[in-house]
Write an enzyme that holds these catalytic residues in place. Structure first.
Site, mmCIF file in Angstrom:
data_model
loop_
_atom_site.group_PDB
_atom_site.id
_atom_site.type_symbol
_atom_site.label_atom_id
_atom_site.label_comp_id
_atom_site.label_asym_id
_atom_site.label_seq_id
_atom_site.Cartn_x
_atom_site.Cartn_y
_atom_site.Cartn_z
ATOM 1 N N LYS A 174 0.845 -1.209 0.000
ATOM 2 C CA LYS A 174 0.000 0.000 0.000
ATOM 3 C C LYS A 174 0.879 1.256 0.000
ATOM 4 O O LYS A 174 0.638 2.203 -0.747
ATOM 5 C CB LYS A 174 -0.932 -0.016 1.220
ATOM 6 C CG LYS A 174 -2.029 -1.071 1.110
ATOM 7 C CD LYS A 174 -2.764 -1.318 2.423
ATOM 8 C CE LYS A 174 -3.708 -2.516 2.279
ATOM 9 N NZ LYS A 174 -4.349 -2.907 3.554
ATOM 10 N N ASP A 189 -10.824 2.697 4.497
ATOM 11 C CA ASP A 189 -11.081 1.256 4.356
ATOM 12 C C ASP A 189 -12.588 0.983 4.261
ATOM 13 O O ASP A 189 -12.998 -0.112 3.880
ATOM 14 C CB ASP A 189 -10.522 0.494 5.574
ATOM 15 C CG ASP A 189 -9.259 -0.294 5.228
ATOM 16 O OD1 ASP A 189 -9.029 -0.546 4.031
ATOM 17 O OD2 ASP A 189 -8.527 -0.665 6.166
ATOM 18 N N GLN A 249 -4.369 -1.641 9.891
ATOM 19 C CA GLN A 249 -4.266 -2.951 9.239
ATOM 20 C C GLN A 249 -4.795 -4.052 10.162
ATOM 21 O O GLN A 249 -4.402 -4.149 11.321
ATOM 22 C CB GLN A 249 -2.788 -3.216 8.867
ATOM 23 C CG GLN A 249 -2.551 -4.518 8.125
ATOM 24 C CD GLN A 249 -3.162 -4.536 6.718
ATOM 25 O OE1 GLN A 249 -3.115 -3.544 5.988
ATOM 26 N NE2 GLN A 249 -3.749 -5.656 6.344
#
Ligand code: NAD
Length: 306
Positions: free
Chosen positions: A52, A119, A96
């Site tokens: 990412k 997200d 994460q």
């Protein structure tokens, strides 16, 4: 059979994003800024976060990686999240997953400001998605929609069978494919570990989205001829012949199924790479404040008003 080439589409999208970043910078604005929090030293999570961050660099975004020890307390993590929530230089950020067991993931998701939740996991964004309102769509489902769009795959009136009902893939995918519009307007069946006679369901499907996390689970005898097959699964298999020491397998038996279907995504080079660019797209939307009205924390910039 035609391959749905995630690698190619992801590259196209990255170029589009990079061009937009140049325009933004040309107007004297700062580059979009994505931050990522990584707790602990899980190998797969590190790989995902690194890719990412690398993608951010490729499109000209600023990125910040915050690494925290695996024994950090929940309150310390929330303090870190609050710093990002209130940092105007950060457009969006992710935490994460998975998190260590002593941290309550739900509590963490709820502490992320919805306008920075690129997200798309916060209930506010899940609600917006469900009601077909503008908002961040979780990266993997967004990547699937994008690949369907770019290959102009018909979805209206099609029977779409999704295997797996996780909050990050299967469940949102079922909502998105059933929503009004394109891609969408499908008749959706959401299958999971309690589904009986799964093959009976998959054999009726025009579109199958496999997201259950079991390598090469979907076999040719479970697929109708000409179906579209999207493989979300990623399982690491030890492979000493590779430099990395492993290779990746999907949830679909590619060898068998590719001979029978009309379109299929490979693993790797399919949905995994699309997921990363979707996160970039969400971050760009955050920088442009596309979904959330400006709060008093933000100064008004005419360039970003509709
Ligand atoms: P999960 O483990 O949270 O959920 C799995 C789901 O599959 C559950 O709902 C379960 O009920 C269902 N399931 C399990 N066995 C089944 C069976 N035999 N029959 C029917 N349903 C069954 O998984 P997840 O987080 O959604 O991930 C699924 C897979 O996708 C994993 O391999 C994961 O690594 C991968 N993944 C890939 C990406 C990407 O970027 N491509 C992103 C997220 C997850």
């Amino acid at each position: 059979m035609q391959l749905l080439d995630g690698k190619k589409i992801a590259q196209e999208i990255k170029e589009e994003i990079a061009a937009e970043v140049l325009k933004i910078k040309g107007r004297g604005r700062k580059a979009p800024h994505l931050a990522a929090i990584l707790v602990g030293d899980d190998g797969a999570s590190q790989t995902y976060v690194n890719s990412k961050v690398k993608s951010c660099e490729e499109v000209g975004f600023k990125s910040t990686l915050i690494k925290l020890k695996k024994d950090i307390t929940q309150n310390e993590l929330i303090t870190q999240i609050n710093l990002l929530n209130n940092d105007d230089s950060v457009d969006g950020f992710i935490v994460q997953l998975p998190l260590p067991k002593h941290i309550n993931e739900e509590r963490i998701l709820l502490s992320i400001a919805p306008e920075k939740d690129v997200d798309g996991f916060h209930p506010v964004n899940v609600g917006r998605m469900t009601l077909n309102m503008p908002g961040y769509i979780p990266a993997t489902p967004k990547g699937i929609l994008e690949i369907i769009k770019r290959y102009k795959i018909e979805t209206e009136g099609k029977h779409c069978v999704i295997i797996g009902r996780s909050n990050i893939v299967g469940l949102p995918m079922s909502i998105l494919m059933a929503r009004k519009g394109y891609p969408g307007n499908s008749t959706v069946t959401l299958c999971h570990s309690k589904t009986r006679n799964l093959s009976e369901e998959t054999l009726k499907a025009d579109i199958i989205i496999a997201a259950l996390g079991q390598k090469e689970f979907l076999k040719a005898n479970m697929v109708k001829k000409g179906a579209v097959v999207i493989d979300v699964g990623i399982t690491r298999i030890e492979d000493k012949t590779r430099k990395s020491g492993y290779r990746l397998l999907g949830d679909v038996d590619f060898e068998e199924v590719s001979k029978k279907c009309s379109y299929i995504t490979p693993v790797p080079g399919g949905i995994g790479i699309m997921t990363v660019v979707s996160l970039l797209q969400n971050t760009l939307s955050a920088a442009k404040e596309e979904y959330y009205e400006k709060t008093l924390r933000f100064s008004v910039d005419e360039d970003f008003l509709p």
